[in-house]
Scaffold this motif. Structure first.
Motif, PDB file in Angstrom:
ATOM      1  N   LEU A  83       2.016  12.505  -9.561  1.00  0.00           N
ATOM      2  CA  LEU A  83       2.563  13.802  -9.159  1.00  0.00           C
ATOM      3  C   LEU A  83       3.848  13.658  -8.342  1.00  0.00           C
ATOM      4  O   LEU A  83       4.663  14.572  -8.313  1.00  0.00           O
TER       5      LEU A  83
ATOM      6  N   THR B 275      -7.593  18.357   0.423  1.00  0.00           N
ATOM      7  CA  THR B 275      -6.737  18.991  -0.595  1.00  0.00           C
ATOM      8  C   THR B 275      -7.403  18.928  -1.965  1.00  0.00           C
ATOM      9  O   THR B 275      -7.364  19.888  -2.737  1.00  0.00           O
TER      10      THR B 275
ATOM     11  N   ASP C  75       1.943  14.051  -2.461  1.00  0.00           N
ATOM     12  CA  ASP C  75       2.759  15.249  -2.324  1.00  0.00           C
ATOM     13  C   ASP C  75       4.217  14.934  -2.699  1.00  0.00           C
ATOM     14  O   ASP C  75       4.558  13.805  -3.041  1.00  0.00           O
TER      15      ASP C  75
ATOM     16  N   TRP D 197      -8.257  22.467  -3.782  1.00  0.00           N
ATOM     17  CA  TRP D 197      -7.395  22.916  -4.874  1.00  0.00           C
ATOM     18  C   TRP D 197      -7.661  22.282  -6.232  1.00  0.00           C
ATOM     19  O   TRP D 197      -7.245  22.837  -7.255  1.00  0.00           O
ATOM     20  N   ILE D 198      -8.257  21.112  -6.244  1.00  0.00           N
ATOM     21  CA  ILE D 198      -8.328  20.382  -7.513  1.00  0.00           C
ATOM     22  C   ILE D 198      -9.741  20.385  -8.123  1.00  0.00           C
ATOM     23  O   ILE D 198      -9.886  20.613  -9.318  1.00  0.00           O
TER      24      ILE D 198
ATOM     25  N   ILE E 151      -1.554  22.980  -9.880  1.00  0.00           N
ATOM     26  CA  ILE E 151      -1.899  21.701 -10.516  1.00  0.00           C
ATOM     27  C   ILE E 151      -3.400  21.642 -10.807  1.00  0.00           C
ATOM     28  O   ILE E 151      -3.818  21.256 -11.900  1.00  0.00           O
TER      29      ILE E 151
ATOM     30  N   THR F 199       4.391  20.442  -2.667  1.00  0.00           N
ATOM     31  CA  THR F 199       3.817  20.588  -4.010  1.00  0.00           C
ATOM     32  C   THR F 199       2.741  21.675  -4.021  1.00  0.00           C
ATOM     33  O   THR F 199       1.947  21.770  -3.079  1.00  0.00           O
TER      34      THR F 199
ATOM     35  N   PHE G  26      -2.201  10.992  -7.003  1.00  0.00           N
ATOM     36  CA  PHE G  26      -2.273  12.186  -6.183  1.00  0.00           C
ATOM     37  C   PHE G  26      -1.419  11.949  -4.934  1.00  0.00           C
ATOM     38  O   PHE G  26      -1.752  11.114  -4.092  1.00  0.00           O
TER      39      PHE G  26
ATOM     40  N   PHE H  37      -0.453  22.554  -5.112  1.00  0.00           N
ATOM     41  CA  PHE H  37      -1.648  21.938  -5.690  1.00  0.00           C
ATOM     42  C   PHE H  37      -2.583  22.959  -6.333  1.00  0.00           C
ATOM     43  O   PHE H  37      -3.400  22.598  -7.175  1.00  0.00           O
TER      44      PHE H  37
ATOM     45  N   PRO I 231      -1.467  14.406  -0.164  1.00  0.00           N
ATOM     46  CA  PRO I 231      -1.462  15.749  -0.742  1.00  0.00           C
ATOM     47  C   PRO I 231      -1.778  16.781   0.336  1.00  0.00           C
ATOM     48  O   PRO I 231      -2.801  16.663   1.029  1.00  0.00           O
TER      49      PRO I 231
END
Ligand SMILES: [Mn+2]
Length: 272
Positions: free
Chosen positions: A187, A264, A215, A268-269, A231, A226, A213, A228, A221
């Protein structure tokens, strides 16, 4: 998706983007206590950490090996798959094969990043890409024989002049007889090279085998700009089920960087 963090056991690379340093046991203990699923290991050689010792540590801390890096071949031996000297290219393939075999005993792929080399000033780009293709095919056969993938990492323009975007890397892999080779979606590199990170992840999902992973500034991150959320949405939408592995500076320190990474990832992921 599973979340891991890089562990570097190569002392001379102390300014690199690695979450954990030097002490493998301490890294495993911390990663496990945070809730990470695995570690990605960067060693000097395929036998720096005896396999039984690594297995004991991973089992004790309920971690998996996410991947192994091959960059030490470049750092310590000056090897690359695109060296103009055929003997040196063969040595690069042998070094990578050792790493593939080490990783495969844990079901983990090896990553080809800096070992891809580049086109020297005045060099013939087509010839260099043909060498890269031959190297990926040779290493890819070994990976396939051992039942693992091999991960090819497109790097940003400041680190390699070969293939910088997911589109270029995927188009190139389609010209190679290397079905076990997947791309790495880093990323940080993508933030420099891609028009849109989520679009690139969607468009090339069928080739992507590993995610680095980090930022926008290579910090953990969550410590850059970024997005996320977008993403994570893209990765969930395409059904990516591989590793999301933190390759970021240990900023402000390894433990805090690992915690930030996992927060993170969870926010977010991860699948919800
Ligand atoms: Mn990377």
């Amino acid at each position: 998706m599973r979340c891991s963090a890089t562990v570097c056991l190569v002392g001379s690379l102390s300014s690199g983007p690695w979450i954990y340093w030097h002490d493998l046991e301490a890294a495993c203990a911390d990663a496990s206590s945070i809730g990470l699923d695995g570690i990605e290991l960067f060693t000097e050689s395929a036998d720096q950490v005896p396999a039984d010792e690594l297995r004991t540590l991973l089992d004790r801390h309920q971690l998996e090996l996410a991947a192994v890096g091959t960059g030490a071949g470049k750092v310590f031996h000056g090897l690359s798959l695109t060296d103009p000297d055929a003997d040196r290219r063969a040595q690069a393939v042998e070094f990578i094969r050792g790493m593939i075999s080490f990783g495969a005993s844990f079901g983990a792929p090896a990553i080809i990043g800096s070992m891809q080399g580049g086109v020297p000033r005045g060099g013939d780009r087509e010839e260099v890409l043909a060498w890269l293709g031959e190297g990926l095919e040779a290493c890819g056969r070994t990976a396939a024989d051992l039942g693992v993938t091999l991960i090819y990492e497109p790097l940003n323009r400041y680190e390699s002049n070969l293939l910088n975007t997911q589109a270029d890397a995927c188009a190139f892999l389609e010209t190679c007889a290397a079905p076990a080779v997947r791309t790495l979606a880093d990323l940080f590199h993508m933030n420099i090279e891609e028009v849109s990170l989520p679009d690139a992840l969607r468009d090339h999902a069928s080739h992507i085998g590993h995610v680095h992973f980090a930022d926008s500034n290579r910090r953990p991150p969550g410590d850059g700009h970024t997005n996320f959320g977008a993403i994570g949405e893209a990765l969930r939408e395409v059904g990516y089920d591989g590793w999301v592995s933190a390759e970021a500076f240990p900023w402000p320190d390894p433990a805090a960087a690992a915690r930030r990474t996992y927060e993170t990832f969870r926010e977010w992921i991860a699948e919800r």
